[in-house]
Design an enzyme around this catalytic site. Sequence first.
Site, mmCIF file in Angstrom:
data_model
loop_
_atom_site.group_PDB
_atom_site.id
_atom_site.type_symbol
_atom_site.label_atom_id
_atom_site.label_comp_id
_atom_site.label_asym_id
_atom_site.label_seq_id
_atom_site.Cartn_x
_atom_site.Cartn_y
_atom_site.Cartn_z
ATOM 1 N N VAL A 87 0.827 -1.218 0.000
ATOM 2 C CA VAL A 87 0.000 0.000 0.000
ATOM 3 C C VAL A 87 0.856 1.262 0.000
ATOM 4 C CG1 VAL A 87 -0.258 0.051 2.545
ATOM 5 C CG2 VAL A 87 -1.998 1.110 1.115
ATOM 6 N N TYR B 182 -1.411 9.836 13.880
ATOM 7 C CA TYR B 182 -0.536 8.674 13.682
ATOM 8 C C TYR B 182 0.123 8.262 15.005
ATOM 9 C CZ TYR B 182 4.122 6.716 13.501
ATOM 10 O OH TYR B 182 5.236 5.993 13.801
ATOM 11 N N SER C 156 0.240 13.498 17.059
ATOM 12 C CA SER C 156 -0.519 13.439 15.799
ATOM 13 C C SER C 156 -1.444 12.228 15.872
ATOM 14 C CB SER C 156 0.420 13.276 14.596
ATOM 15 O OG SER C 156 0.964 11.957 14.573
ATOM 16 N N GLU D 64 3.222 21.729 18.118
ATOM 17 C CA GLU D 64 4.276 21.061 18.893
ATOM 18 C C GLU D 64 5.121 22.150 19.538
ATOM 19 O OE1 GLU D 64 6.724 18.929 16.016
ATOM 20 O OE2 GLU D 64 7.292 20.772 15.005
ATOM 21 N N ASN E 181 16.715 13.562 6.215
ATOM 22 C CA ASN E 181 16.740 13.176 4.802
ATOM 23 C C ASN E 181 16.145 14.263 3.914
ATOM 24 O OD1 ASN E 181 17.973 10.814 5.498
ATOM 25 N ND2 ASN E 181 16.381 9.443 4.733
ATOM 26 N N ARG E 182 15.130 14.986 4.437
ATOM 27 C CA ARG E 182 14.569 16.094 3.657
ATOM 28 C C ARG E 182 15.600 17.216 3.496
ATOM 29 N NH1 ARG E 182 9.624 17.818 2.752
ATOM 30 N NH2 ARG E 182 9.487 19.640 4.101
HETATM 31 P P1 NAD Z 1 7.096 2.540 5.250
HETATM 32 O O1 NAD Z 1 5.803 3.216 4.970
HETATM 33 O O2 NAD Z 1 8.246 2.786 4.337
HETATM 34 O O3 NAD Z 1 6.854 0.955 5.325
HETATM 35 C C1 NAD Z 1 5.717 0.379 5.891
HETATM 36 C C2 NAD Z 1 5.335 -0.822 5.048
HETATM 37 O O4 NAD Z 1 4.173 -1.433 5.618
HETATM 38 C C3 NAD Z 1 4.981 -0.447 3.615
HETATM 39 O O5 NAD Z 1 5.697 -1.251 2.707
HETATM 40 C C4 NAD Z 1 3.464 -0.684 3.521
HETATM 41 O O6 NAD Z 1 3.070 -1.118 2.240
HETATM 42 C C5 NAD Z 1 3.240 -1.736 4.597
HETATM 43 N N1 NAD Z 1 1.901 -1.684 5.218
HETATM 44 C C6 NAD Z 1 1.284 -0.628 5.787
HETATM 45 N N2 NAD Z 1 0.081 -0.995 6.270
HETATM 46 C C7 NAD Z 1 -0.054 -2.324 5.998
HETATM 47 C C8 NAD Z 1 -1.081 -3.287 6.258
HETATM 48 N N3 NAD Z 1 -2.215 -2.956 6.879
HETATM 49 N N4 NAD Z 1 -0.869 -4.563 5.857
HETATM 50 C C9 NAD Z 1 0.263 -4.923 5.214
HETATM 51 N N5 NAD Z 1 1.256 -4.049 4.927
HETATM 52 C C10 NAD Z 1 1.088 -2.766 5.320
HETATM 53 O O7 NAD Z 1 7.469 2.914 6.753
HETATM 54 P P2 NAD Z 1 8.894 2.795 7.492
HETATM 55 O O8 NAD Z 1 9.541 4.116 7.472
HETATM 56 O O9 NAD Z 1 9.605 1.599 7.009
HETATM 57 O O10 NAD Z 1 8.402 2.549 8.983
HETATM 58 C C11 NAD Z 1 8.199 1.216 9.437
HETATM 59 C C12 NAD Z 1 7.725 1.215 10.875
HETATM 60 O O11 NAD Z 1 8.688 1.846 11.703
HETATM 61 C C13 NAD Z 1 6.414 1.965 11.085
HETATM 62 O O12 NAD Z 1 5.594 1.235 11.975
HETATM 63 C C14 NAD Z 1 6.840 3.272 11.705
HETATM 64 O O13 NAD Z 1 5.848 3.766 12.549
HETATM 65 C C15 NAD Z 1 8.092 2.880 12.463
HETATM 66 N N6 NAD Z 1 9.027 4.019 12.572
HETATM 67 C C16 NAD Z 1 9.561 4.585 11.457
HETATM 68 C C17 NAD Z 1 10.431 5.672 11.583
HETATM 69 C C18 NAD Z 1 11.037 6.381 10.400
HETATM 70 O O14 NAD Z 1 11.691 7.425 10.591
HETATM 71 N N7 NAD Z 1 10.875 5.875 9.194
HETATM 72 C C19 NAD Z 1 10.749 6.140 12.871
HETATM 73 C C20 NAD Z 1 10.178 5.527 13.991
HETATM 74 C C21 NAD Z 1 9.305 4.460 13.828
HETATM 75 N N1 USQ Z 2 10.506 19.104 10.718
HETATM 76 C C1 USQ Z 2 11.036 20.304 10.274
HETATM 77 N N2 USQ Z 2 11.209 20.451 8.931
HETATM 78 C C2 USQ Z 2 10.904 19.474 8.026
HETATM 79 C C3 USQ Z 2 10.382 18.264 8.495
HETATM 80 C C4 USQ Z 2 10.183 18.110 9.854
HETATM 81 O O1 USQ Z 2 11.344 21.204 11.057
HETATM 82 O O2 USQ Z 2 11.097 19.695 6.829
HETATM 83 C C5 USQ Z 2 10.330 18.891 12.169
HETATM 84 C C6 USQ Z 2 8.917 18.507 12.590
HETATM 85 O O3 USQ Z 2 8.130 19.656 12.817
HETATM 86 C C7 USQ Z 2 9.186 17.694 13.842
HETATM 87 C C8 USQ Z 2 10.536 17.046 13.583
HETATM 88 O O4 USQ Z 2 11.137 17.786 12.519
HETATM 89 O O5 USQ Z 2 9.337 18.536 14.942
HETATM 90 C C9 USQ Z 2 10.442 15.592 13.167
HETATM 91 O O6 USQ Z 2 9.555 15.514 12.062
HETATM 92 P P1 USQ Z 2 9.703 14.313 10.999
HETATM 93 O O7 USQ Z 2 8.736 14.554 9.897
HETATM 94 O O8 USQ Z 2 11.129 14.110 10.673
HETATM 95 O O9 USQ Z 2 9.303 13.065 11.900
HETATM 96 P P2 USQ Z 2 7.933 12.672 12.589
HETATM 97 O O10 USQ Z 2 6.773 13.344 12.011
HETATM 98 O O11 USQ Z 2 8.137 12.790 14.061
HETATM 99 O O12 USQ Z 2 7.815 11.144 12.178
HETATM 100 C C10 USQ Z 2 8.941 10.306 11.888
HETATM 101 C C11 USQ Z 2 8.406 9.065 11.217
HETATM 102 C C12 USQ Z 2 7.476 8.355 12.199
HETATM 103 C C13 USQ Z 2 8.192 8.082 13.505
HETATM 104 C C14 USQ Z 2 8.783 9.362 14.084
HETATM 105 C C15 USQ Z 2 9.701 9.091 15.257
HETATM 106 O O13 USQ Z 2 7.706 9.403 10.021
HETATM 107 O O14 USQ Z 2 7.032 7.120 11.618
HETATM 108 O O15 USQ Z 2 7.291 7.541 14.429
HETATM 109 O O16 USQ Z 2 9.618 9.981 13.077
HETATM 110 S S1 USQ Z 2 9.569 10.338 16.494
HETATM 111 O O17 USQ Z 2 9.875 11.629 15.871
HETATM 112 O O18 USQ Z 2 10.493 9.996 17.526
HETATM 113 O O19 USQ Z 2 8.182 10.344 16.949
#
Ligand code: NAD
Ligand code: USQ
Length: 382
Positions: free
Chosen positions: A34, A181, A179, A328, A240-241
Amino acid sequence: MRVIVCGGDGFCGWPTALHLSARGHDVSIVDSLVRRQWDAELGTQSVLPIHPLSERLEKWRDLTGRVIRSHVGDLTDAAFLMDVLAQERPEGIVHFAEQRSAPYSMIDRQHAVFTQVNNVVGTLNLLYGIKDIVPACHLVKLGTMGEYGTPNIDIEEGYIEIRHKGRSDVLPFPKQPGSMYHLSKVHDSHNIHFCCRTWGLAATDLHQGVVYGVQTAETAMDAVLYNRFDTDEVFGTALNRFIAEAAIGHPLTVYGKGGQTRGFIQIVDTVRCIELALEHPASPGELRVFNQFTEQFSVGELAARVAGIAPRAGRVATVTHLPNPRVERDEHYYNAAHTALVDLGLRPHLLDDALLEDLLRLAIRFAERILPDKLLPTVRWR
Ligand code: NAD
Ligand code: USQ
């Protein structure tokens, strides 16, 4: 170990599946694919081109001789999931398969409802599946540091000893998610905790910080194995952004004052943490919580680091402070414990300028795939 990686086609899940397979574990992937549809919905794309899952798996088998099985389906489809568990009989399940973008969950009511249903129902199905089919299986669930929010006290790893009116107890650390999420992760944590206490399941909830970096040793082996690299306002994450913005000469988009402080971890450490959690399982009845990050930074600090190294790759980067689209704190206390994974053997890769420069050079190589009109935030919390 027989391991299922749910979400194994995603940013964290794909490199984890390869890492575990490379180390001799018997790996299968469950993913509905997805995430690839959300790219289409949002009109965006990974900066590194990502190949279809079937091609990725074929290439992995050709290069290494190792087979990773795949099951394409949705965790919210209980019949599908029970069938996979009965076929695979996993000893460990790594659960990444959720909608993980905070901005995506805040687009509107439908996206909030979708996120919470997808995440909470998928995890509930998994919990019932483990109870009924593989009760000894260890669940390694990806949670988030964002469950805790930004309290004005030190953050512990999951639990805190509280003294109240002459009595004391060790209780789950208070949650203040930021959020729809992040709320879904809190709901998951409560559901998992209940199932461990009630049915004796064994689970580890990894409260991961923001992940940065893109490639691991395995994903870098061949272009067909490349990992996804998200930079758009919805799925791109802070560091990464900033790298992608520097690559195309876009001002680095710090929201508000930039004092928002978070835990950060490199993707190469994410995959190692999962391996460590699997190799040292929780006990039956236990929900263990590890804070999975290696360093904390404010977003303003990270933007300054990227701007500082940009000239090494021939770029000049400026930092802009945009009105914060989120609700936030952008100046606050933050000090979170993160020793449990180090105690199990994690040797953290810390952020250094050489890595930032490598990342920037990678983004420059694929710069034509960075979409400038998808960088500025449009999703608002209010
Ligand atoms: P991602 O979106 O790249 O990968 C998630 C994968 O799960 C996708 O391939 C999607 O197709 C699949 N998926 C989603 N819902 C599904 C469902 N209902 N059934 C089957 N497949 C499904 O995300 P990611 O960055 O790899 O993050 C993975 C996990 O790690 C998430 O749970 C996220 O909350 C957690 N996490 C990510 C970060 C980050 O910075 N990327 C930070 C902290 C926690
Ligand atoms: N932020 C900026 N500029 C940007 C993007 C983000 O200032 O261009 C700020 C946001 O406002 C926030 C912080 O950077 O304060 C982090 O934002 P983010 O988009 O990098 O991360 P977040 O939304 O917190 O979510 C990501 C993942 C999520 C994971 C989370 C870990 O998408 O799946 O749960 O990081 S944590 O931040 O510890 O909750």
